[in-house]
Write a protein that holds these residues in place. Structure first.
Motif, short mmCIF file in Angstrom:
data_model
loop_
_atom_site.label_atom_id
_atom_site.label_comp_id
_atom_site.label_asym_id
_atom_site.label_seq_id
_atom_site.Cartn_x
_atom_site.Cartn_y
_atom_site.Cartn_z
N MET A 1 26.71 -13.22 -25.91
CA MET A 1 25.42 -12.60 -25.75
C MET A 1 25.11 -11.83 -27.02
N ILE A 2 23.86 -11.91 -27.45
CA ILE A 2 23.39 -11.14 -28.60
C ILE A 2 22.12 -10.43 -28.19
N VAL A 3 22.06 -9.14 -28.50
CA VAL A 3 20.87 -8.33 -28.25
C VAL A 3 20.34 -7.87 -29.60
N ILE A 4 19.04 -8.07 -29.82
CA ILE A 4 18.43 -7.66 -31.09
C ILE A 4 17.40 -6.56 -30.83
N ARG A 5 17.20 -5.73 -31.86
CA ARG A 5 16.23 -4.65 -31.77
C ARG A 5 15.59 -4.42 -33.14
N GLU A 21 17.10 -17.31 -24.31
CA GLU A 21 16.59 -15.94 -24.24
C GLU A 21 16.29 -15.62 -22.76
N VAL A 22 17.17 -14.85 -22.13
CA VAL A 22 17.04 -14.58 -20.69
C VAL A 22 16.18 -13.36 -20.38
N SER A 23 15.95 -12.55 -21.37
CA SER A 23 15.10 -11.37 -21.27
C SER A 23 14.64 -11.10 -22.70
N PRO A 24 13.55 -10.37 -22.90
CA PRO A 24 13.11 -10.14 -24.27
C PRO A 24 14.24 -9.58 -25.15
N ASN A 25 14.53 -10.32 -26.21
CA ASN A 25 15.53 -9.94 -27.22
C ASN A 25 16.97 -9.96 -26.73
N VAL A 26 17.25 -10.63 -25.62
CA VAL A 26 18.60 -10.78 -25.09
C VAL A 26 18.90 -12.28 -25.02
N PRO A 52 18.03 -5.15 -44.25
CA PRO A 52 18.73 -4.33 -43.25
C PRO A 52 17.79 -3.53 -42.35
N GLN A 53 17.06 -4.24 -41.52
CA GLN A 53 16.11 -3.62 -40.61
C GLN A 53 16.58 -3.87 -39.18
N GLY A 54 16.50 -2.87 -38.32
CA GLY A 54 16.85 -3.03 -36.92
C GLY A 54 18.35 -3.15 -36.70
#
Length: 101
Positions: A1-5, A21-26, A52-54
């Motif tokens: 699993m990867i979560v981005i922000r 993508e099971v949920s926004p940004n997941v 290097p953002q987020g």
């Protein structure tokens, strides 16, 4: 699993091409082998090094790691992961104590 922000759009597009993508940004992938996982993370690490953002956090099952979970992150996550007695704990980062205007 990867979560981005708060990452550039290309991260989202790339992850959408290799994971669900099971949920926004997941993003998840139930059958990603270690070689593919490593390659995906190398691409994300390279891109994040140039812009290097987020932040990004990746977790996967790893029976040899603390709590049976492997964890990698890029950027500045809003929480800090701390290993204690064979398990992961999550601690909120304290606000810096400076002379803010």
């Amino acid at each position: 699993m990867i979560v981005i922000r708060d990452v550039p759009d290309r991260f989202h597009g790339f992850l959408s091409s290799v994971m669900l993508e099971v949920s926004p940004n997941v993003f998840i992938s139930t059958r990603m082998n270690p070689g593919v996982r490593t390659r995906v993370w190398e691409v994300l690490r390279d891109w994040h090094g140039h812009d290097p953002q987020g932040s990004l956090v990746m977790v996967w099952r790893d029976l040899n790691a603390v709590g049976g979970i492997g964890i990698s992150n890029l950027g500045d996550p809003p929480r800090e992961l701390v290993e204690a007695d064979g398990m992961w704990l999550v601690r909120r980062r304290a606000a810096s104590l400076g002379n803010a205007p």
